[in-house]
Design a protein around this motif. Structure first.
Motif, PDB file in Angstrom:
ATOM      1  N   GLN A 139       1.193  -5.402   5.101  1.00 30.46           N
ATOM      2  CA  GLN A 139       0.460  -5.825   3.885  1.00 30.46           C
ATOM      3  C   GLN A 139       1.515  -6.326   2.882  1.00 30.46           C
ATOM      4  N   ALA A 140       2.756  -5.804   3.029  1.00 34.84           N
ATOM      5  CA  ALA A 140       3.886  -6.054   2.181  1.00 34.84           C
ATOM      6  C   ALA A 140       5.184  -6.083   3.034  1.00 34.84           C
ATOM      7  N   ALA A 141       6.161  -7.114   2.455  1.00 32.66           N
ATOM      8  CA  ALA A 141       7.211  -7.202   3.223  1.00 32.66           C
ATOM      9  C   ALA A 141       8.412  -6.891   2.025  1.00 32.66           C
ATOM     10  N   LEU A 142       9.474  -6.252   2.207  1.00 31.77           N
ATOM     11  CA  LEU A 142      10.529  -5.780   1.427  1.00 31.77           C
ATOM     12  C   LEU A 142      11.616  -6.489   1.950  1.00 31.77           C
ATOM     13  N   ILE A 143      12.180  -7.448   0.681  1.00 32.10           N
ATOM     14  CA  ILE A 143      13.240  -8.272   1.010  1.00 32.10           C
ATOM     15  C   ILE A 143      14.420  -7.514   0.478  1.00 32.10           C
ATOM     16  N   ASP A 154      15.852   5.002  -4.224  1.00 28.98           N
ATOM     17  CA  ASP A 154      14.595   4.060  -4.332  1.00 28.98           C
ATOM     18  C   ASP A 154      14.369   2.949  -3.544  1.00 28.98           C
ATOM     19  N   PHE A 155      15.348   2.347  -2.819  1.00 28.84           N
ATOM     20  CA  PHE A 155      15.432   1.792  -1.663  1.00 28.84           C
ATOM     21  C   PHE A 155      14.630   2.129  -0.682  1.00 28.84           C
ATOM     22  N   ALA A 156      14.994   3.391  -0.277  1.00 32.03           N
ATOM     23  CA  ALA A 156      14.462   4.333   0.834  1.00 32.03           C
ATOM     24  C   ALA A 156      13.024   4.165   0.735  1.00 32.03           C
ATOM     25  N   ALA A 157      12.733   4.762  -0.425  1.00 31.30           N
ATOM     26  CA  ALA A 157      11.166   5.037  -0.936  1.00 31.30           C
ATOM     27  C   ALA A 157      10.412   3.689  -0.775  1.00 31.30           C
ATOM     28  N   HIS A 158      10.834   2.425  -1.066  1.00 28.06           N
ATOM     29  CA  HIS A 158      10.262   1.354  -1.167  1.00 28.06           C
ATOM     30  C   HIS A 158      10.132   0.903   0.202  1.00 28.06           C
ATOM     31  N   ALA A 159      10.912   0.884   1.164  1.00 22.58           N
ATOM     32  CA  ALA A 159      11.131   0.651   2.689  1.00 22.58           C
ATOM     33  C   ALA A 159      10.120   1.434   3.128  1.00 22.58           C
ATOM     34  N   GLN A 160      10.037   2.765   2.961  1.00 25.53           N
ATOM     35  CA  GLN A 160       9.097   3.695   3.632  1.00 25.53           C
ATOM     36  C   GLN A 160       7.492   3.216   3.103  1.00 25.53           C
ATOM     37  N   ALA A 161       7.298   2.848   2.052  1.00 27.45           N
ATOM     38  CA  ALA A 161       6.091   2.598   1.447  1.00 27.45           C
ATOM     39  C   ALA A 161       5.608   1.453   2.297  1.00 27.45           C
ATOM     40  N   ALA A 162       6.415   0.044   2.400  1.00 24.43           N
ATOM     41  CA  ALA A 162       6.361  -0.966   3.036  1.00 24.43           C
ATOM     42  C   ALA A 162       6.418  -0.827   4.556  1.00 24.43           C
ATOM     43  N   GLY A 163       6.972   0.093   4.973  1.00 22.22           N
ATOM     44  CA  GLY A 163       7.032   0.315   6.606  1.00 22.22           C
ATOM     45  C   GLY A 163       8.047  -0.844   7.152  1.00 22.22           C
ATOM     46  N   ASN A 164       8.750  -1.486   6.417  1.00 22.33           N
ATOM     47  CA  ASN A 164       9.526  -2.452   6.755  1.00 22.33           C
ATOM     48  C   ASN A 164      10.628  -2.973   5.793  1.00 22.33           C
TER      49      ASN A 164
END
Length: 176
Positions: free
Chosen positions: A98-102, A31-41
């Motif tokens: 457009q989004a940042a994943l913390i 799930d983390f990898a998917a969110h990071a890929q979607a955000a690009g960061n």
């Protein structure tokens, strides 16, 4: 830019601590990898980043813009190092995200929350209990108690449940 704090918690609310005897749940990692890929960061604290690299998690994150927040280290090959949460967000804004994943470190999460820099929370609750652990601490006066709105909840499989909240927005719950 939307900021999303992502964390895996235990059933009793602590950060899920991983190690050789209690590896992270694969569902949460995917799930983390998917969110990071979607955000690009993603934005991460130095110690958490070092732990990720030591565990061999770097391969799934190829091509993602990684920003490490550190007060002591000024340079890490292959990633951008900044000194504060605001610097991390400024860097990603300048790059057009457009989004940042913390993504990690209790200190980093608490710094973003304490400064009011988080728009959404994604908590993956793992089916484990821990006797001691790190917690989210919202310790400034204005953030001692904060209402959040449930955006979505779903099962990731193997007992891992994801809760997705917005901070300060009224929305309708989506069930997946």
């Amino acid at each position: 830019m939307k900021t999303i704090l992502w964390a895996t918690l235990t059933g009793n609310g602590n950060y899920a601590q991983s190690g050789p005897n209690n590896p992270p749940k694969q569902e949460a990692l995917a799930d983390f990898a998917a969110h990071a890929q979607a955000a690009g960061n993603f934005i991460v604290g130095r110690r958490t980043f070092e732990g990720m690299m030591a565990s061999g998690s770097g391969g799934a994150l190829a091509g993602i813009d990684i920003v490490v927040v550190s007060g002591s280290v000024k340079e890490i090959p292959g990633v951008t190092v900044v000194g504060s949460p605001n610097e991390a967000l400024s860097y990603l804004r300048e790059k057009g995200y457009q989004a940042a994943l913390i993504s990690g470190g209790a200190d980093l999460h608490n710094a973003f929350l304490g400064q009011g820099l988080v728009d959404e929370l994604i908590f993956n609750v793992a089916p484990v209990l821990e006797g001691k652990g790190l917690n989210l601490l919202i310790d400034t006066k204005e953030y001692q108690y904060k209402d959040v709105d449930l955006l979505n909840f779903k099962s990731l499989g193997n007992g891992v449940v994801q809760l997705h909240y917005a901070i300060g927005h009224k929305t309708e719950v989506q069930m997946a």
